[in-house]
Design an enzyme around this catalytic site. Structure first.
Site, PDB file in Angstrom:
ATOM      1  N   THR A 130       0.815  -1.203   0.000  1.00  0.00           N
ATOM      2  CA  THR A 130       0.000   0.000   0.000  1.00  0.00           C
ATOM      3  C   THR A 130       0.852   1.256   0.000  1.00  0.00           C
ATOM      4  O   THR A 130       1.966   1.274   0.545  1.00  0.00           O
ATOM      5  CB  THR A 130      -0.915   0.018   1.246  1.00  0.00           C
ATOM      6  OG1 THR A 130      -1.552   1.305   1.361  1.00  0.00           O
ATOM      7  CG2 THR A 130      -0.121  -0.214   2.516  1.00  0.00           C
ATOM      8  N   GLU A 132       0.352   3.654   1.821  1.00  0.00           N
ATOM      9  CA  GLU A 132       0.473   4.108   3.205  1.00  0.00           C
ATOM     10  C   GLU A 132       1.855   3.788   3.789  1.00  0.00           C
ATOM     11  O   GLU A 132       2.251   4.365   4.794  1.00  0.00           O
ATOM     12  CB  GLU A 132      -0.611   3.467   4.074  1.00  0.00           C
ATOM     13  CG  GLU A 132      -2.016   3.991   3.814  1.00  0.00           C
ATOM     14  CD  GLU A 132      -2.242   5.404   4.329  1.00  0.00           C
ATOM     15  OE1 GLU A 132      -1.563   5.799   5.291  1.00  0.00           O
ATOM     16  OE2 GLU A 132      -3.102   6.101   3.774  1.00  0.00           O
ATOM     17  N   TYR A 153      -1.406   0.358  10.498  1.00  0.00           N
ATOM     18  CA  TYR A 153      -1.698  -0.303   9.225  1.00  0.00           C
ATOM     19  C   TYR A 153      -0.509  -0.202   8.275  1.00  0.00           C
ATOM     20  O   TYR A 153      -0.057  -1.201   7.705  1.00  0.00           O
ATOM     21  CB  TYR A 153      -2.938   0.320   8.586  1.00  0.00           C
ATOM     22  CG  TYR A 153      -3.183  -0.113   7.159  1.00  0.00           C
ATOM     23  CD1 TYR A 153      -3.618  -1.402   6.870  1.00  0.00           C
ATOM     24  CD2 TYR A 153      -2.977   0.773   6.096  1.00  0.00           C
ATOM     25  CE1 TYR A 153      -3.840  -1.798   5.552  1.00  0.00           C
ATOM     26  CE2 TYR A 153      -3.195   0.381   4.790  1.00  0.00           C
ATOM     27  CZ  TYR A 153      -3.624  -0.903   4.525  1.00  0.00           C
ATOM     28  OH  TYR A 153      -3.837  -1.295   3.227  1.00  0.00           O
ATOM     29  N   LYS A 157       1.813  -3.353   6.989  1.00  0.00           N
ATOM     30  CA  LYS A 157       1.957  -3.637   5.563  1.00  0.00           C
ATOM     31  C   LYS A 157       3.421  -3.569   5.130  1.00  0.00           C
ATOM     32  O   LYS A 157       3.849  -4.327   4.243  1.00  0.00           O
ATOM     33  CB  LYS A 157       1.117  -2.656   4.755  1.00  0.00           C
ATOM     34  CG  LYS A 157      -0.363  -3.007   4.701  1.00  0.00           C
ATOM     35  CD  LYS A 157      -0.595  -4.266   3.870  1.00  0.00           C
ATOM     36  CE  LYS A 157      -2.048  -4.478   3.539  1.00  0.00           C
ATOM     37  NZ  LYS A 157      -2.266  -5.627   2.644  1.00  0.00           N
TER      38      LYS A 157
END
Length: 339
Positions: A130, A132, A153, A157
């Site tokens: 991701t 992010e 998160y 990831k």
């Protein structure tokens, strides 16, 4: 021979689009489904129950937090390709549930990689990474950009991303990470900001109220800039990553950044409404550590995969609002006339 694919997270937005794509390409598809006492298969059941897919799409109960179920499913499916799309994928929720997020998103990927290594070592593995993971690093972000996640998160990831690289380098697995920037669709969960916006615009246009006691749409940081693309296009990029001669990681993005405020304007104006009359902000919706700007550089995917996003953010907002209006039994033109 017919190729077999295993998709974790098949009931989600990306999983359902990917299942459709692979079935169209003649694959036999197996999907991992988490057991729940509430209905959670609305996206995949129309595909699963379609008569053309009888015997070609199989669903198995399992969970990324349960290594036994993953091992059993990998053995049963004997996949040629594995797509790990399952995750606790809500950034805000990850601050409330950091331990579960790490178990599902980080250690879950390792559990699945290990099951593949032991029981399907020739399978090609895709990890859903991701944008992010880039977090605080300024755009444009590409495959060589420094990672600086700003949420549990993003950190989880990133763990899974490097684990995928490690299994590729240590064990020779064909394992890749797709670093996808924000990708949305009418199948996006209603707790995600773009779907909250499209659904509120449709509801207000159709009924005069977004929902809730105030009848308004409540959001957090309107200045956050994101690179929004169409999820149905991004799953094609996932598939293409596993068709290359050599495994490599790729960014998928549109290269265009828009604020949350911009998305509000695009969605509400589509039904003849001024978003400023219907949107309120609440500091409780601001995250402990914000990511100011994510805009991807997907030139590597364009040159090596032949993949490029084609749906603009404006087109995306309109198609999402239209889908929500259709679900409400209205049309954008009729709703605009009433506005």
């Amino acid at each position: 021979m017919t190729k077999r694919a295993l998709i974790t997270g098949i009931t989600g937005q990306d999983g359902s689009y990917l299942a459709e794509l692979l079935l169209e390409k003649g694959y036999e598809v197996h999907g991992l489904v988490r057991r729940s006492s509430s209905f959670n298969r609305a996206r995949i059941d129309p595909i699963y129950l379609h008569p053309d897919n009888a015997g070609r799409l199989s669903l198995h109960y399992g969970d990324l937090t349960d290594s036994t179920s993953l091992t059993n499913i990998v053995r049963a499916a004997a996949p040629d390709e594995v797509y790990n799309l399952a995750a606790q994928s809500h950034v805000a929720v990850s601050f409330e549930m950091p331990e579960y997020t790490a178990s599902a998103d980080a250690i879950g990927a390792i559990r699945l990689l290990e099951a593949v290594r032991q029981h399907a070592p020739d399978a090609r593995f895709y990890q859903a990474s991701t944008s992010e993971m880039f977090g605080l690093t300024p755009p444009p972000q590409h495959e060589g950009t420094h990672f600086h996640p700003r949420s549990p998160y993003g950190a989880a990831k990133l763990h899974a991303h490097w684990a995928t690289v490690n299994y590729r380098e240590a064990y020779g697995l064909y394992a890749v990470s797709g670093i996808l920037f924000n990708h949305e669709s009418p199948r996006r969960g209603e707790s995600f900001v773009t779907r909250k916006i499209s659904l509120a615009a449709a509801r207000i246009a159709a009924t005069g109220s977004a929902s809730g006691a105030t009848g308004a749409l409540t959001l957090g940081n309107l200045d956050a800039i994101r690179d929004w693309g169409y999820a149905a296009e991004y799953v094609e990029g996932m598939w293409r990553m596993l068709q290359q001669d050599e495994p490599a990681d790729f960014v998928l993005a549109t290269g265009v950044g828009s604020t949350v405020r911009d998305f509000c304007e695009l969605a509400f104006s589509h039904v003849g409404l001024d978003w400023r009359d219907h949107v309120v902000t609440d500091p409780r919706f601001v995250r402990p550590a914000e990511v100011p700007e994510l805009v991807g550089d997907a030139s590597h995917a364009a040159s090596e995969l032949g993949w490029k996003a084609t749906t603009s953010v404006g087109e995306l907002a309109r198609l999402m609002v239209d889908a929500d209006l259709a679900a409400l039994g209205a049309t954008s033109s009729a709703a605009a006339e009433r506005a």
